[in-house]
Design an enzyme around this catalytic site. Structure first.
Site, PDB file in Angstrom:
ATOM      1  N   SER A 210       0.829  -1.201   0.000  1.00 44.55           N
ATOM      2  CA  SER A 210       0.000   0.000   0.000  1.00 44.55           C
ATOM      3  C   SER A 210       0.861   1.246   0.000  1.00 44.55           C
ATOM      4  O   SER A 210       2.084   1.169   0.115  1.00 44.55           O
ATOM      5  CB  SER A 210      -0.877   0.006   1.247  1.00 44.55           C
ATOM      6  N   LYS A 211       0.185   2.375  -0.122  1.00 42.55           N
ATOM      7  CA  LYS A 211       0.863   3.671  -0.146  1.00 42.55           C
ATOM      8  C   LYS A 211       1.813   3.863   1.029  1.00 42.55           C
ATOM      9  O   LYS A 211       2.790   4.580   0.932  1.00 42.55           O
ATOM     10  CB  LYS A 211      -0.200   4.781  -0.068  1.00 42.55           C
ATOM     11  N   ARG A 212       1.458   3.232   2.133  1.00 38.70           N
ATOM     12  CA  ARG A 212       2.260   3.391   3.346  1.00 38.70           C
ATOM     13  C   ARG A 212       3.717   2.961   3.086  1.00 38.70           C
ATOM     14  O   ARG A 212       4.651   3.524   3.606  1.00 38.70           O
ATOM     15  CB  ARG A 212       1.669   2.527   4.458  1.00 38.70           C
ATOM     16  N   TYR A 213       3.890   1.954   2.239  1.00 36.15           N
ATOM     17  CA  TYR A 213       5.248   1.484   1.978  1.00 36.15           C
ATOM     18  C   TYR A 213       5.958   2.269   0.872  1.00 36.15           C
ATOM     19  O   TYR A 213       7.142   2.511   0.928  1.00 36.15           O
ATOM     20  CB  TYR A 213       5.268  -0.019   1.660  1.00 36.15           C
TER      21      TYR A 213
END
Ligand code: GLU
Length: 446
Positions: A210-213
């Site tokens: 996801s965007k978090r990574y």
């Protein structure tokens, strides 16, 4: 091969968000399979969820495909096929395989449910081997909100049948839908396609990518100046490999080597560093002309993020482009380095720290005399067009006196930095006047 025998694959994204790097991998495996096996490749936009499906995401998918060079043979939109689904829903109701169910609670008074025969379903997945499910726990699942509002599982089965899909290559997250879909296609008397559920791409902590990574949207990668063929190369090798040590492949080679049977079962960990490495390798595969065109197109689109005048300098100097690309894995790095002030010395005369200009313990007197000699040599040099010309002019002297002793102060005098582009490239970009001026200024400063 006759038309009837041609294999058909499809990529079926729901346009409910920007094209995700994980979806691109699914699309790519379908694309590689199709091109390798002369199969038909269908792009099907699954936009029956009218609230979440958006035109802008549809466009994002189409332009992403175009940029990546993933081309398809046919394009469909489920929202334009309501009548077809209606017909099948009626057929299922008429044959007693589905029924209108009055709902005691929930947002609707009635929905259409599939009459589950409650049996065990077994299928042979190309990647995962034998899979079996007891469908009893699924109950009589909902296949449509009404006759003209089909839900995912029904629309997929109808379309796969109507479009003659022979191989369903999709993300493993859909494996739990497969028994539902098999029940529906059995009720319709449709032949079963082959299934290949590919493992998910995972973030390094094995969570969903996801965007978090990191960056997940393909448009973002495009904006950052990644090369599409590097992205395809990296994604193809996430969970598949053709055997052997070689890792860098052009798309044509990937097509040639692709074998769906060699896709691995385990989840594949996404690494931005590895993708950047692939990108730098693909930059090296480009001809100088191709590389320069791509670099300049990219920089043009980001001109406002560059310090004033740098774009023009890069455009004018082939050796600067060469030197810049050598320290660049992704074109975006140029913007990053420039905004950290890395290339400021090309645009204006730097401050020189007199503490830094002497090589190791060399006395200032000696550095001054090296600068004197450099001024001499470079004042009498006619052409600054290529860094080699400058290198040739000073090399003999530098070798005789010690390269560090001579070239270190030259670098610091020209860039004000201990780490910079090589001094020959800087001098070539600056030209004679500025080069000599900076050497003189540095000499005065010691
Ligand atoms: N529309 C589904 C999705 O975007 C894919 C359906 C399928 O491949 O069967 O996840």
């Amino acid at each position: 091969m006759t038309k009837e025998q041609q294999n058909v694959v499809r990529f079926a994204p729901s346009p409910t968000g920007p094209l995700h790097i994980g979806s691109v991998r699914t699309a790519l495996f379908n694309f590689l399979y199709a091109r390798k096996n002369s199969a038909k490749f269908i792009l099907r936009l699954e936009d029956t969820d009218t609230e979440r499906s958006k035109r802008e995401f549809e466009e994002d998918i189409l332009s992403g495909f175009e940029w990546l060079g993933i081309y398809y043979d046919e394009l469909y939109k489920q929202s334009e096929r309501t009548e077809i689904y209606q017909e099948y829903i009626k057929k299922l109701i008429d044959s007693g395989c589905a029924y209108v169910s009055e709902e005691p609670s929930g947002e609707r008074q009635s929905v259409i449910r599939f009459k589950n025969p409650n049996k065990s379903i077994r299928f042979e997945d190309i990647i995962r081997g034998e899979v079996s499910f007891d469908t009893t726990e699924l109950g009589d699942f909902v296949i449509a909100k009404s006759e003209n509002e089909p839900l995912y599982n029904l629309a997929v089965v109808v379309d796969d049948k109507e479009m003659g899909v022979t191989h369903i290559i999709r993300g493993e997250d859909h494996i739990s839908n497969t028994p539902r879909q098999i029940l529906i296609l059995e009720a319709l008397g449709v032949e079963r396609p082959f299934y290949a559920h590919i493992p998910m791409i995972l973030a390094p902590d094995r969570s969903k990518m996801s965007k978090r990574y990191g960056t997940v949207s393909i448009t973002e990668y495009q904006k950052q100046g990644f090369l599409p063929e590097a992205i395809l190369n990296y994604l193809a090798l996430l969970g598949w490999n053709p055997g052997g040590e070689k890792e860098v492949f052009k798309t044509e080679e990937l097509i040639d080597l692709f074998d769906i049977n060699r896709v691995q079962k385990g989840g594949a960990i996404f690494s931005t560093e590895k993708l950047r490495w692939f990108n730098s390798e693909h930059i090296k595969l480009l001809s100088k002309e191709e590389r320069d065109t791509k670099l300049m197109n990219f920089l043009k689109s980001r001109k406002n993020d560059l310090p004033e005048g740098l774009y023009e300098l890069i455009q004018e100097s082939e050796s600067l482009r060469e030197a810049i690309c050598e320290r660049t894995e992704v074109f975006e790095d140029v913007i990053g380095l420039a905004s950290e002030g890395e290339y400021d010395y090309l645009l204006s005369s730097p401050e020189i720290d007199p503490e830094k200009i002497n090589w190791k313990d060399t006395p200032s007197e000696q550095t001054r005399s090296h600068l004197d000699k450099l001024i001499d040599l470079l004042e009498s040099l006619d052409s600054y067009e290529k860094p080699e010309f400058i290198k040739n002019a000073v090399w003999e002297y530098a070798t005789e006196k010690g390269r560090g002793e001579v070239l270190w102060p030259m670098r610091v005098a020209l860039s004000g930095k201990e780490q910079s582009l090589d001094p020959f490239t800087i001098a070539s970009v600056l030209g004679k006047l500025k080069t000599v001026e900076r050497l003189k200024k540095a000499k005065k400063n010691i």
